[in-house]
Design a protein around this motif. Sequence first.
Motif, mmCIF file in Angstrom:
data_model
loop_
_atom_site.group_PDB
_atom_site.id
_atom_site.type_symbol
_atom_site.label_atom_id
_atom_site.label_comp_id
_atom_site.label_asym_id
_atom_site.label_seq_id
_atom_site.Cartn_x
_atom_site.Cartn_y
_atom_site.Cartn_z
ATOM 1 N N LEU A 13 6.332 10.626 6.892
ATOM 2 C CA LEU A 13 6.723 10.891 5.504
ATOM 3 C C LEU A 13 8.237 11.021 5.353
ATOM 4 C CD1 LEU A 13 3.929 13.382 4.441
ATOM 5 C CD2 LEU A 13 4.123 10.965 3.866
ATOM 6 N N ASN A 14 8.919 11.402 6.430
ATOM 7 C CA ASN A 14 10.369 11.576 6.370
ATOM 8 C C ASN A 14 11.138 10.287 6.667
ATOM 9 O OD1 ASN A 14 10.198 14.263 5.681
ATOM 10 N ND2 ASN A 14 10.233 14.960 7.800
ATOM 11 N N GLN A 15 10.439 9.201 6.961
ATOM 12 C CA GLN A 15 11.124 7.942 7.225
ATOM 13 C C GLN A 15 11.825 7.455 5.962
ATOM 14 O OE1 GLN A 15 8.106 5.300 8.628
ATOM 15 N NE2 GLN A 15 8.265 6.002 10.748
ATOM 16 N N PRO A 16 12.866 6.652 6.124
ATOM 17 C CA PRO A 16 13.566 6.146 4.949
ATOM 18 C C PRO A 16 12.641 5.290 4.072
ATOM 19 C CG PRO A 16 14.553 5.296 6.978
ATOM 20 C CD PRO A 16 13.441 6.201 7.360
ATOM 21 N N THR A 17 12.947 5.248 2.788
ATOM 22 C CA THR A 17 12.157 4.491 1.833
ATOM 23 C C THR A 17 12.276 3.000 2.123
ATOM 24 O OG1 THR A 17 12.640 6.169 0.192
ATOM 25 C CG2 THR A 17 11.792 4.098 -0.616
ATOM 26 N N VAL A 18 11.125 2.321 2.156
ATOM 27 C CA VAL A 18 11.094 0.876 2.412
ATOM 28 C C VAL A 18 10.781 0.181 1.096
ATOM 29 C CG1 VAL A 18 9.930 -0.961 3.678
ATOM 30 C CG2 VAL A 18 10.284 1.249 4.764
ATOM 31 N N ARG A 19 11.616 -0.800 0.741
ATOM 32 C CA ARG A 19 11.410 -1.574 -0.492
ATOM 33 C C ARG A 19 11.180 -3.029 -0.114
ATOM 34 N NH1 ARG A 19 12.598 1.072 -5.168
ATOM 35 N NH2 ARG A 19 13.542 3.103 -4.912
ATOM 36 N N VAL A 20 10.175 -3.638 -0.757
ATOM 37 C CA VAL A 20 9.783 -4.999 -0.401
ATOM 38 C C VAL A 20 9.611 -5.818 -1.667
ATOM 39 C CG1 VAL A 20 8.018 -6.378 0.761
ATOM 40 C CG2 VAL A 20 8.559 -4.123 1.627
ATOM 41 N N GLY A 21 9.881 -7.095 -1.534
ATOM 42 C CA GLY A 21 9.607 -8.033 -2.618
ATOM 43 C C GLY A 21 10.762 -8.180 -3.584
ATOM 44 N N LYS A 23 10.890 -7.432 -6.699
ATOM 45 C CA LYS A 23 11.048 -6.292 -7.617
ATOM 46 C C LYS A 23 11.406 -5.009 -6.883
ATOM 47 C CE LYS A 23 8.084 -7.996 -11.273
ATOM 48 N NZ LYS A 23 7.008 -7.689 -12.193
ATOM 49 N N GLN A 24 11.602 -5.100 -5.579
ATOM 50 C CA GLN A 24 11.978 -3.961 -4.743
ATOM 51 C C GLN A 24 11.005 -2.789 -4.905
ATOM 52 O OE1 GLN A 24 14.602 -3.894 -2.436
ATOM 53 N NE2 GLN A 24 14.448 -6.078 -2.856
ATOM 54 N N LYS A 25 9.712 -3.087 -4.772
ATOM 55 C CA LYS A 25 8.689 -2.053 -4.870
ATOM 56 C C LYS A 25 8.711 -1.182 -3.624
ATOM 57 C CE LYS A 25 5.521 -4.658 -7.751
ATOM 58 N NZ LYS A 25 4.156 -5.205 -7.870
ATOM 59 N N VAL A 26 8.479 0.113 -3.811
ATOM 60 C CA VAL A 26 8.444 1.059 -2.697
ATOM 61 C C VAL A 26 7.105 0.923 -1.979
ATOM 62 C CG1 VAL A 26 8.483 3.498 -2.069
ATOM 63 C CG2 VAL A 26 9.986 2.655 -3.873
#
Length: 76
Positions: A13-21, A23-26
């Motif tokens: 849960l403490n890992q950095p936020t990953v954004r994909v695609g 639209k940069q969805k989380v």
Amino acid sequence: MKKTLTQQVEDKLNQPTVRVGPKQKVVPPKLTDAEMNHLIFVMMKPMRDANRKKLGGGVVQKNWTKMSKAERAVNV
């Protein structure tokens, strides 16, 4: 749940936020069923405590139809 598994959940849960695609969805972290159940159990603790306090401690209350008239009078 063991301390090591609890620590693994916290680390995920403490890992950095990953954004994909485009639209940069989380993207949420991948959790196993055991980890998800533990997380839900921990999140529901305040509600369990509030319900326990509201219902008179940790005592399981008898069904209304199984009580005697004297017991019903005390609970009203």
